[in-house]
Structure formats: structure tokens, C-alpha cells
Write an enzyme that holds these catalytic residues in place. Sequence first.
Site, mmCIF file in Angstrom:
data_model
loop_
_atom_site.group_PDB
_atom_site.id
_atom_site.type_symbol
_atom_site.label_atom_id
_atom_site.label_comp_id
_atom_site.label_asym_id
_atom_site.label_seq_id
_atom_site.Cartn_x
_atom_site.Cartn_y
_atom_site.Cartn_z
ATOM 1 C CG ASN A 1 -14.463 -3.139 17.040
ATOM 2 O OD1 ASN A 1 -13.650 -4.083 17.318
ATOM 3 N ND2 ASN A 1 -15.288 -4.116 17.641
ATOM 4 N N GLY B 1 -14.243 -5.192 21.872
ATOM 5 C CA GLY B 1 -13.520 -5.094 20.680
ATOM 6 C C GLY B 1 -14.162 -5.608 20.006
ATOM 7 C CB SER B 2 -15.602 -8.238 18.132
ATOM 8 O OG SER B 2 -16.316 -8.080 19.956
ATOM 9 C CG ASN B 3 -10.563 -9.298 14.867
ATOM 10 O OD1 ASN B 3 -10.990 -8.195 14.746
ATOM 11 N ND2 ASN B 3 -9.772 -9.246 16.566
#
Length: 791
Positions: free
Chosen positions: A517, A242-244
Amino acid sequence: MSRTGPRAAAAALPAAALPAAALLAATLLAATLLAPLPASAGARDGMSATIRYTEYGIPHVVADDYAGLGYGTGYAAAKDNLCLLAQGVVTLSGERSKYFGPGAAPDGSLSSASTNLASDVFFTGVNRSGVVERLAARPAPHGPSEEIRALSRGWAAGYNRRLREGKITDPACKGAAWLRPITEKDVYRRAYALAMLGGSGMVTDGIVNAAPPGRDAPKAATPARPEVEAAVRNLMAGTGMGSNAVAAGSGATATGRGLLLGNPHYPWQGGRRFWQVQQTIPGELNVSGAGLLGSTTVNIGHNAAFAWSHTVATGVPFTLTELRLVPGDPTSYFVDGRIEKMTKRRVTVQVKQPDGAVKPVTRTQWSTRYGPVVTSVLSLDLPWTGWNAYAITDPNARNLRLLNTSLALGKARTTGEAVTALKSTQGLPWVNTIAADSRGEALYAQIQVLPNVTDDFADRCNTVLGRLMYRMGGVAVLDGTRSGCAPGAAPGTLQPGILNPDRYPVLTRSDYVTNSNDSHWLSNPEKPLTGYPRIVGDEESERSLRTRSGLVAVRDRLDEGRFARADMQDLVFANRVHAGELAVGGTVEMCRDMRLGEPCDVLAEWDVKADVDSRGALLFDRYWRKAAAAWDLWKTPFDVSDPVRTPRGFNTGSWAARKALVDAVRELRSSGIPLDAPLGDHQHVTRNGERVPIGGGTEALGLLNKIEAVWTPGEGYTEVRHGSSYVQVVSFDGDRCPDTRTLLTYSQSADPTSPHYADQTKLFSEKKWVTGRFCAGEIESAPNLRTIELD
């Protein structure tokens, strides 16, 4: 530099189309590129590099050319993580069963295979097909650029030098029989496997286990709607990624220039870890950041004028095709009224037996014109019956351009140059790009490798199942009886069957863009992005709590004033629990109505954060995990006109929430865990016998600092599986060096004997950062600077 002439032209053509002389030339080229390197390759070929180590074991590699840069990078990477890298070599060679037995599970870093045997069959099939060699032999932009070839050649030589030195202290592979020198081909194999992770690599078991039905097989089978909904909902969750990312522009920063936060969420164990490095060729390249282990390039990072990060995108990087089978012959299918036979390939791997002997085991793989037959996609079963079967088409199974893209981004000076790099290299398989530059522009771009499936095409070609899956999750299930329903060539593309790079969402702003995401739609709520094919992502639909948390935090900051670098750092490690901000008041009211006593007081006094010293965070975590999916949780449902603030209004009458709270209280008490225990007492990792408390929390809580850990009854969360990994905040201020702070949450080395096995993990626990050293003067002034000369 690009290759020209008849040899390069020959390499670009399929083998069947080449005349004998050209075929020989292409074969010789591939052999030259992929031949094993001699033990003295670095010194003999004149490769050299200087590695300067600053705090926390971060290497700064300087060389005169790309081969030397790869040489230093490969050496430094192997010095920190030789065992993890070598495990990957064994995996990609299809030899895990030979050394570790068939039944154990790989670490999941290079495919979703559930057993070593499944992994070996899959990758041996890939290797036998020769696809990596064919792609590697193609000239840029279709294959690796000359710079990437030199980097890869040097990387293998540097890795081999470290292996040859024999200074192996990591018990995970010290003295192991499976350690071996590598070749340039091994470097390409890893990049290829990473590109496939969102497609073929995500359904490895479904490909390996596909087998024709027996006589008693059902005539036909269609997945039920609940199964389809669950599979679509968990599509990318199965990758463990995932990620920000937040990019702020001139209108939102104190400097009036660009500012970037990158916060990818990746596994903490296994070979899909990030590793920090700075790569410099004076006058040619100067880029700092992190790359996934085995990468020759920086994948996320910055140079003097441009910074970028990636987040896992919602675009679906594959299609399924439903095959109508010939009655009585389940390995033949109809296309345009004619019968075609499936391709049968027998794959043999060496398997260690219980008595230690090694014996061959053979499995059969089945493929079609549309790709390999697959019998499951994550949780969705797709049975191979006497009537129908399914094939997966993965365009990234023809993509060896990922390293080209990373290198091009490392050279970009502006967001405009970054967009040009993304469109010209077409190498990103399953991620968005969020970036900022020193001019003060912020960029969101979802330019990746997706199938060429527009909504009109999907309307014409989707099956009944496909119409459902496409609407719900962008997964096309195409009609295999019509050859015209295979995604075709689009203008401006480097390979057939992929979407035109101009069909993707791109947004440049002077205020900010962000992604956590969810799809492209609300990269900036002031400018919603709409009108893109469903395969790219959904629009005008409910956002995740993590997305909403990030947008609320950005808006709150801008309501107070512009972003400084420190504000962006606070954004990710503030550990605001957005679910708590929305629901803890109502939960306390519900709790008191239920006359539960102590839990109500604990939650009422909770600081609504997931810091290591937050009391009540663990109770809310265990409660909310059980309650979050309840259908009656909110009084105000999602409203497309207010997407950041809805749904909201906790429903104190929710029976599911009431049961979840009672169950959570009972669970903690039965485990002997105080309801008001500080989170860090029961969410931690152990490094060399020392317990390190960890803040942050699970996806459902809606906080940016995502941490997914293993729950152990009686103890708590005792090991982190994945979450915040390489975190960077990059600020530009005039002509000065970039003002950078970084943190690699699990530290540089997986070797427990290394001084950099847990040092940054302890910083993460304390919310401390590493000050970036990018310019030469900054590096030279580092305390305890160490230098290694490789020649």
C-alpha cells in the site's frame, strides 16, 4: 463476443446526441437488459449449473455457458450470505431509512455515509440520474461485455432462486420485509458503487450535506495547513482497506516458476467481504479464488497458469475543483469569464418515523460541470462560502468496466496478457495488480482509472490549495474559472478525462515484486520506479513500517535460499513485529533507566511476534500505538539511499515514548490485564459464544498480518473490524495442477447457523490453511463432497 450494429452504436452516444429512432433503440436495449426477472427465470431461459462443495463450504461451479455460470454463482453466494447481499440491495435502492430509520449508520461497505439518510439521498440521486442504466447499455469495451451481461443476468436469476426456495435461517433477515427479488440492474449497481469507493463513495456526507451558504456566511475560507496535512495523510485510511502481495519469479523460487502471495486487508463485518468460489466453463474459463460479495466474477485468484492479487493503490482517483462564485449568487460560478448556474436536483426518500409511519423527506443536491459540490473530504472541511465552493470530479462515476477487467484477468495465461487485459479494459478503480505466471515472471502493475492529471497540467491548473495538496498527497485542486483546467481526453482511453494507460508504472521481474500500500517506487528496491505523475503516487519518500517489514522478510528469505510455497505461507503468518525488531531493545533500555521494573522484564522476554501465545505483545502494542507518531522516536532519519532500513536507531531519550510506556502500563493494570498476558487472551472474536483468539496486529506495528480490532477497556481487543481476509498462496510447478493454499479468515458465511460461519476463522487462529482443489480429480477426491444440480 461484442455487440455490433446500429443498436450498439446508439447505446454508446449521449442521449442528447441521438436521433429519435436511435434514442428509442438505446432505451429499449436498456429496458431489456434491466427488466425484472420472472420467478422462473433460470429454468425458463434454460440456465443450469452444477455446484460441487468441497471442504469449508467452498463451491466449484460448472456450467456450459456464462448465463449458467452466473446462475450457479449467484445461487451459491446467496446460500451463504443472503442477508448481507440483500442489505446491499436495500442500500443501493436508497431504502435504508424506510426500513431501518434515518439515524443509524450503514455498515460502510458501499459508501462512507454516516447515516442511513445520507446513504439514501446519495444512492437515490445516483439512481435518478440513470447513469448506471446508460453505462450498462453501452457496448464493450465501454460497457459490460456480452459475457458479463450473461453472468449478471444469470447471477440475478440464481440469487432469486435461492430467495424463492425460502430456506432462510440467518436471523439477520429471516422474515424481513425488505427481502425482494433482484434484477440485472442490481448487479450493475453494486459493481458501480464499488468502483466509486475511492472517490465519490469516500466523501458521501460531503456531497449530501452540501448546501448554499446563508447571508452571514464568510466571504471565503481556506483550510489551514495542519488540517490539510491530516486529511492527506489519512486519505485512503478512511476506506478501511489495504493489502500485501508478493510475487516471486523464476530467479527466486525453488520450482523456477511463479509463486504468489495475496493478502488483502478488508472489513470483517458488513457487505464488503470476500467469498470463495471456483468458476468453470469447460474449454472457455477455469478460475478459482474469491470475489467481493455480489461480484459475478473472481476478483483475486488463479487459473492453471496465472495468479493475481490486488493491493489498494496510492493513486488518487479524483480531483477537486475550486469554483469562483458570483457575488450575491452562491449557486452560480464563473467559467472563462461567463456565468454558469449549478444544477439543482431535489431527491426524495421514504423515511421511517419514530411511530413506525413512513413519510417522504426531500433533500437538495447541487452539481456543476465538474461534478457534485462537496463540503468535506474525510477530515478536511471545504466550506461553501459566498466566494468559493468545491466540486469533486470522479472518473469512476463513469466506470462500469470493473467486472470486464476481473474476467479478463481470470482468462490471462501470462503476465503479458494480464497487462494487455488491464490496458484494454481500463476497469480497476483504486488498486494495483501483483501477479505471477507459470513461466516464472512476476508482475507489478498500477494500471487503474485516475484523472488525466500530469505534473505539467497540475502546475498550470492547481490553485494555491491544490499546489500544497498535490505535493503532499497527489490531490489536485484545480482552477474552475478556466474550462481548460478540467482533465481532458487522452490517447488510448475508453472515457474522457482519465490518464493514458501507458502513463502508469509497470514492472516485470524474474526475482520478485511486492506492494503493501505504499506507492510504486519500491516495488523492488533493485529497480526503483520513478518519473510518474504525482497523482499516481510519491517517490523517494519514507515507506511505511509494513512495507519495510515485507521487503526485509523477502530479503531475509532470499539470503537463505529460494522461496518454496511453504516459505511464502510463513511470510504472512510469521507475525514478525518490525517495530519491535527496531525498537524493543531500546525500549527495554529506556524502561530500565526509568526504573519501571516488571514492564522491562516483560518486554525483554517478549518473542517480538504477535502470535496468540506471545507474552508482552499486548503491552508493546498499547505502548507503540501511543508512541509511533512521536517526532523524536529515531536517531537516524529517513535516508533515500537506504529506504528499507531507515529511519532506525530508537531514541531512548524520547519523552513521548517514555510517557507512552507509562500510560500503556497504567492502562493495562487499570483494566486488570496482566502485562505478560498472552495476546490471544485479549485479542479475539466471539463466534456463537466461543472465543477465538486472533494473532496479528495494527498498522503501526509494521507486520504483514494486519488486524485492526476494537479496544474494550477491561477486556482487550474484542472484535476485529478489518484486516487479513482472503489469503492465497499459489505455486506453479510444470504442467501439474497449481499448488495452492488459501484461507478466508472470517469464513464463508455470515449466517451464524451455517457450519461455515467460523470454521476457517478457527484455522486462522491456529495458522492452518485450506489445501486448494482446482483440477477435476482434486475436487472429486474431496472428502464429503456434496453436489447440487440447478436446472
